[in-house]
Design a protein around this motif. Structure first.
Motif, PDB file in Angstrom:
ATOM      1  N   ASP A 289      -4.297 -14.485  -3.042  1.00 39.06           N
ATOM      2  CA  ASP A 289      -4.536 -13.226  -2.342  1.00 39.06           C
ATOM      3  C   ASP A 289      -6.022 -12.914  -2.286  1.00 39.06           C
ATOM      4  N   ASP A 310       5.942  -8.594  -3.905  1.00 39.29           N
ATOM      5  CA  ASP A 310       5.364  -7.585  -3.010  1.00 39.29           C
ATOM      6  C   ASP A 310       4.416  -8.248  -2.018  1.00 39.29           C
ATOM      7  N   TRP A 311       3.590  -9.129  -2.556  1.00 42.78           N
ATOM      8  CA  TRP A 311       2.573  -9.746  -1.710  1.00 42.78           C
ATOM      9  C   TRP A 311       3.209 -10.656  -0.651  1.00 42.78           C
ATOM     10  N   GLU A 314       4.889  -8.576   1.986  1.00 37.60           N
ATOM     11  CA  GLU A 314       3.869  -7.977   2.852  1.00 37.60           C
ATOM     12  C   GLU A 314       3.391  -8.992   3.890  1.00 37.60           C
ATOM     13  N   LYS A 315       3.122 -10.209   3.397  1.00 39.57           N
ATOM     14  CA  LYS A 315       2.655 -11.278   4.276  1.00 39.57           C
ATOM     15  C   LYS A 315       3.679 -11.574   5.363  1.00 39.57           C
ATOM     16  N   ALA A 317       6.092  -9.694   6.460  1.00 39.96           N
ATOM     17  CA  ALA A 317       6.208  -8.575   7.383  1.00 39.96           C
ATOM     18  C   ALA A 317       5.068  -8.602   8.392  1.00 39.96           C
ATOM     19  N   ALA A 318       3.866  -8.917   7.906  1.00 35.94           N
ATOM     20  CA  ALA A 318       2.701  -8.917   8.785  1.00 35.94           C
ATOM     21  C   ALA A 318       2.754 -10.051   9.801  1.00 35.94           C
ATOM     22  N   ARG A 487      12.853  -6.432  -0.047  1.00 32.51           N
ATOM     23  CA  ARG A 487      11.602  -5.707   0.204  1.00 32.51           C
ATOM     24  C   ARG A 487      11.343  -5.560   1.701  1.00 32.51           C
ATOM     25  N   LEU A 488      11.960  -6.437   2.507  1.00 33.24           N
ATOM     26  CA  LEU A 488      11.801  -6.347   3.957  1.00 33.24           C
ATOM     27  C   LEU A 488      12.930  -5.524   4.570  1.00 33.24           C
TER      28      LEU A 488
END
Ligand code: SF4
Ligand code: SF4
Ligand code: SF4
Ligand code: SF4
Ligand code: FES
Lengths: 544, 165
Positions: A289, A310-311, A314-315, A317-318, A487-488
């Motif tokens: 990260d 989490d990371w 996040e990735k 999702a992005a 998480r998504l």
């Protein structure tokens, strides 16, 4: 109705309990229906020949002058059998007394102690003293093949081993040499015992006469925990029991399943299963990260699960759905593959290549379903169910998009494998060189360290159970992936394999209608697989 | 101020220490001069222990000095406090032996089960009590140390009366 014609069933009385069994059943088997296990040595349910030579299974049958061996005696109508009468007991005790004449009784150092049929029967028959003053004959031990030891003094000459080789494996290299108290088991002069299924002679031996070299003096039977599992060596998926001690696999034994492996398994599987849990493992989640110096590049750094998940979420999702490619292991469980597929669909990755190592085949002539198959992977069929594509040659990373690898060793991959992908996620039990290019490494458990299912060559879904604790922070793949997805906003984080299996059964047509408990310990065919039970490994979704 | 404090006046004869001290000294003197002394001159004089005293272990050896233990695993199994560690292995002549055998004497409750269960009369409790050490680690006796112990081994039962009747 039964003048001459064969009747389908017969009804007899065993120890005062009436039981109806298919005609042709032997009394020893009928007795098991009423919960009576008649002591036996030479009889083994998986070996077709019954020489009735050990005389341990003698029972009294009303109206017959002499005791009868129940392993060969056919059950008949109105037969009244008494397995525990005084005469039957005395006969059994005499057999034990005879066997103990030359037996070394070195139970303290014998690897069968605690699981030995001689020990058990000597105990139940209360044969505590010997009336023989002569010294015992001593024969010592011998190496019967390159990995099996033979302790001649402990042998009860039941010939199960010889008959397994001759009648089940159709290999007559094992014989009984000499006669009487000098008899022992040996290879035929000039021959060697070298059969891919020979390990089974150790399992059929009712005493501690045959021992695997790998197991000699390793563990006492009461120190081991037994776990029902499935051999991951090839798509046959032999049902096995994994014996563990102090979080190590010490022994693998076949577990009976008439539809798959009968009572047996191959030697390759035994060795392979132990090896799957050796070696250096990935134990901590790693992410790249930036580690403080910018968003890109930087080193892989160890983090805790929450940070890693989490990371990664996040990735993902992005990224949206950039497409890309995936490499999956054909040894991954159905649940792992299912969750991975769900994630791949999100990323717009359709292709998932899997490579199956090949090896020599071996057949057990009398058990058609049991065959060491050329594919050396547990779950190629499962990988097929989830959009996997069989591939050859080394994997190549995509140009852009996402790259997801599920526990593939990445053999032959280039040094810059995955370098051009936008996001490279590696889920693995180990950390091979090319995986170090990943943006995130999530450590997962091997099949022996978690619960799950494999799909075998005829699309039979079979359960395996956790036998070991995973090392470090490694966790089952389905547990990890379900958390990324949760998480998504896709489903819930599951902690129990039932939850994972339930979701898979609800969403993947091949598993429709199956439940974790319904599959049981013997497995169940995947939906629509009955038609292709001939052994075609491939997607079976169409019909469901 | 809390309530009234009651002050008790004691007669001088009772409150003086002189009398009590003199009485104490006289007892001391009597014992000092008595021929019937009970104090044991440890460590010059040692306790005589009963043959069934259960103290720290000792491992029996064969004539050639090898420990008799065949690594059967019965004592670690029977030990109620799990203080025996055993790793079995095969020696050059193919015999089973204990590659690692350790007893944590701190944890041991000296029940004697290990001695009772041993099929080859290898492990024994000892008639022994001087176990002081400068560190806790020294309380874990390895095979070498168990073999070196020289004290008598415990008789778990009286040979004349094995059932303790
Ligand atoms: S074969 Fe059975 S009875 Fe014989 S020494 Fe081994 S455990 Fe004891
Ligand atoms: S080695 Fe075992 S299986 Fe073979 S005859 Fe002897 S006791 Fe029976
Ligand atoms: S005396 Fe009892 S507690 Fe001590 S080592 Fe032996 S079995 Fe264990
Ligand atoms: S019971 Fe005796 S032989 Fe067995 S491990 Fe203990 S000391 Fe060794
Ligand atoms: S089991 Fe019947 S005679 Fe051996």
């Amino acid at each position: 109705m039964a003048e001459n014609g064969a009747k389908a069933t017969v009804t007899l009385t065993i120890d005062g309990v009436e039981v109806t069994v298919p005609s042709g059943t032997r009394v020893i088997e009928a007795a098991e229906h009423v919960g009576v296990v008649v002591p036996r040595y030479c009889y083994h349910p998986g070996i077709p020949t019954r020489p009735a030579q050990c005389r341990m299974c003698l029972v009294e049958v009303e109206g017959r002058p002499k005791l009868e061996p129940s392993c060969t005696l056919q059950a008949a109508d109105d037969m009244v059998v008494n397995t525990a009468s005084d005469t039957a007991r005395t006969a059994r005790q005499s057999v034990i007394e005879f066997l103990l004449v030359n037996h070394p009784l070195d139970c303290p150092i014998c690897d069968a102690a605690g699981q030995c049929m001689l020990q058990d029967y000597a105990y139940v028959t209360n044969q505590l003293e010997s009336r023989v003053d002569e010294p015992k004959r001593i024969m010592g031990r011998d190496r019967i093949s390159d990995d099996i030891l033979y302790f001649a003094d402990r042998c009860v000459i039941c010939t199960r081993c010889v008959r397994f080789m001759r009648d089940v494996a159709e290999d007559d290299s094992l014989i009984v040499a000499q006669r009487g108290d000098k008899a022992y088991i040996d290879t035929f002069p000039g021959r060697e015992l070298d059969n891919p299924f020979q390990g089974n002679i150790v399992d059929v031996c009712p005493v501690g006469a045959l021992v695997h070299e790998d197991f000699v003096f390793k563990a006492r039977s009461w120190d081991m925990d037994a776990t029902a599992s499935v051999c991951p060596g090839c798509p046959t998926g032999c049902n096995v029991t994994i014996d563990t001690k102090e979080n190590q696999i010490v022994r693998v034994k076949p577990r009976h399943n008439a539809a798959v492996n009968s009572w047996w398994m191959c030697d390759y599987g035994r060795k392979h299963l132990v090896m799957t849990n050796r070696g250096v493992r990935a134990e901590v989640p790693l992410i790249r990260d930036g580690g403080g110096d910018g968003d890109d590049g930087g080193e892989l750094r160890p983090v805790d699960w929450a940070t890693a998940l989490d990371w990664v979420a996040e990735k993902v999702a992005a990224l949206g759905a950039p497409g890309g490619s995936a490499v999956v292991s054909p040894d991954a469980s159905n649940e792992n593959l299912f969750y991975l597929r769900t994630l791949l669909d999100r990323l717009g990755v359709a292709d998932a290549a899997f490579r199956v190592p090949q090896g020599e085949t071996a057949e057990l002539p009398t058990v058609p379903t049991l065959k060491l198959r050329a594919d050396r992977a547990a779950n190629a069929a499962g990988a097929g169910f989830f959009g996997g594509r069989r591939a050859d040659g080394p994997p190549d990373g995509p140009a852009g998009g996402a790259l997801v690898v599920l526990d593939d060793e990445l053999e032959g991959a280039g040094e810059d494998f995955g370098g051009s992908a936008d996001f490279f996620l590696y889920l693995g039990t180990r950390l091979p060189g090319p995986a170090r290019n990943a943006d995130a490494v999530l450590p997962i458990a091997t099949f022996a360290e978690m619960d799950g299912t494999f799909t075998n060559f005829e699309n039979r879904v079979q359960r395996f159970h956790q036998a070991l604790r995973p090392p470090g922070l490694a966790r089952p793949g389905w547990m990890v992936l379900s958390r990324v997805l949760a998480r998504l906003g896709d489903g819930e984080a599951v902690n129990d394999v039932r939850g994972a299996f339930e979701r898979m059964a609800a969403q993947a047509p091949a598993f429709a209608g199956l439940t974790w408990d319904g599959i049981g310990l013997k497995g169940a065919p995947a939906a629509g697989s009955a038609a292709e039970a001939a052994g075609v490994a491939g997607p079976a979704e169409a019909g469901a | 101020m809390p309530g009234d404090v009651k002050v008790v006046e004691r007669p001088r004869a009772e409150s003086s220490y002189v009398r009590a001290a003199a009485k104490g000294m006289s007892i001391t003197m009597r014992h000092l001069l008595s021929p019937n002394k009970k104090t044991q001159q440890y460590p010059d004089e040692k306790w005589e222990l009963a043959p069934r005293t259960r103290g720290t272990h000792r491992m029996a050896v064969h004539e050639d000095g090898r420990a008799k233990c065949v690594a059967c695993g019965l004592c670690p199994t029977v030990c109620p406090v799990n203080c025996i560690k055993l790793v079995p292995a095969e020696d050059e002549s193919g015999e089973r032996y204990a590659a690692i055998y350790e007893i944590d004497e701190f944890r041991c409750i000296f029940c004697g089960y290990c001695q009772e269960v041993c099929p080859v009369e290898a492990i024994h409790l000892g008639v022994h009590y001087e176990n002081a050490e400068y560190s806790r680690e020294r309380w874990v006796y390895d095979l070498e140390r168990l073999v070196e112990q020289e004290h008598d081994v415990t008789a778990l039962w009286d040979p004349q009366d094995p059932a303790s009747q």
